[in-house]
Design a protein around this motif. Structure first.
Motif: not given
Length: 324
Positions: A124-132
């Motif tokens: 669900x968060x694999x392309x979230x900027x704040x996770x990357x």
């Protein structure tokens, strides 16, 4: 008369210990009043070539004459000054962001870059900027594997003047190994879980004299909508209390009203982003329980709250704005 003439452009970049030749003697000539399209299969470096031709990136060899000015002959300092006169804004977003919101962002950002997912992070968060990514002062921290997979994106950002730093932590779909980059910069402060954040990012923050506020919340950036250098919006009571303790104005809002598929709910920080003048929300603030309070709080701190669509708020990970 040619308004653009690029000749024998060569572009190489290094990533993870190897050299990639992105362009090998590419050329183009565009006459005044002429319409030209550049076509090619996905990954053929069309964007890289266009960025070099339009001052957003630099070539290793070859020449570019744009509007009668030889931009490839400029020294680094001259090129930086030339580009600063035409400062642009990039918006980095989740590739799954709704098209209406991407279109709306184009009214404020010169370029919207959709970030592909990193498969080792939770889906669900694999392309979230704040996770990357974690960005501060022309530095971008990211995962080693992501820098390698998305070498073209990071090459473009390096060409635009950003230093890309890869962290040593290994990404995982298990908490807390997914959150080393989830840190929020608020003026002179950095809000983060110091036990889970990247060691390199922590060392950098300390050397940059940022005052680190430790929170037990590993998703510190997801939880924090940065309004200004001295104001935040959050639904996390601990971050709210820490902010107020350190003299940061904080608006505590309902934890409802933000959707994130795969989880019970999303975060207000992950459904927003700021370009320094406006605070953008991925959806319609009128559909959030505290929408009116959020708009008023932004106005109180000299910012305009902008709803990017008419849909309910959705957590796509913080929209990260970069000045180019």
């Amino acid at each position: 008369m040619a308004i653009l003439e690029a000749t024998d452009i060569i572009k190489r970049y290094k990533r993870a210990g190897y050299t990639v030749t992105a362009l090998n003697r590419a050329s183009i000539k565009v006459e005044e009043g002429e319409f030209v399209a550049i076509t090619g299969v996905s990954g053929s470096k069309k964007s890289t070539f266009i960025n070099i031709c339009t001052e957003l990136d630099t070539a290793n060899a070859g020449s570019v004459i744009l509007g009668g000015k030889i931009i490839t002959a400029m020294k680094d300092g001259e090129f930086t000054q030339y580009r600063e006169k035409k400062q642009m804004t990039y918006a980095l977003v989740d590739c799954r962001m709704r098209e209406a919101e991407k279109k709306a962002l184009h009214s404020y950002a010169d370029k919207v870059i959709s970030l592909p997912p990193l498969s080792s992070l939770p889906t669900p968060v694999a392309s979230h900027p704040d996770m990357l990514l974690f960005s501060y002062a022309k530095n971008i921290f990211t995962w080693q594997s992501y820098a390698k997979e998305q070498a073209e994106i990071f090459s473009e950002l390096e060409g635009a003047g950003y230093k890309v730093v890869t962290i040593d932590e290994i990404p995982s779909d298990k908490y807390p190994y997914d959150v080393p980059l989830n840190c929020a910069v608020v003026g002179e402060y950095l809000i983060a879980n110091t036990k889970t954040m990247s060691k390199k990012a922590k060392s950098f923050a300390e050397n940059a004299h940022l005052k680190i506020i430790h929170t037990n919340q590993g998703y510190a950036k997801c939880s924090t909508c940065v309004v200004s250098d001295n104001a935040i919006i959050t639904s996390d009571t601990s971050i709210h209390a820490l902010a107020k303790k350190n003299g940061i104005s904080s608006l505590l809002v309902s934890s409802d009203g933000v959707r994130l598929d795969g989880y019970d709910k999303g975060f207000i920080g992950g459904a927003s982003g700021s370009d320094g003048q406006n605070v953008f929300f991925c959806g319609d603030l009128t559909k959030h329980p505290d929408g009116k309070r959020i708009v008023a709080f932004c106005e109180q701190h000299g910012k305009k709250a902008v709803s990017l669509s008419r849909e309910p708020l959705y957590d796509y990970g913080t929209v990260i704005f970069l000045k180019i």
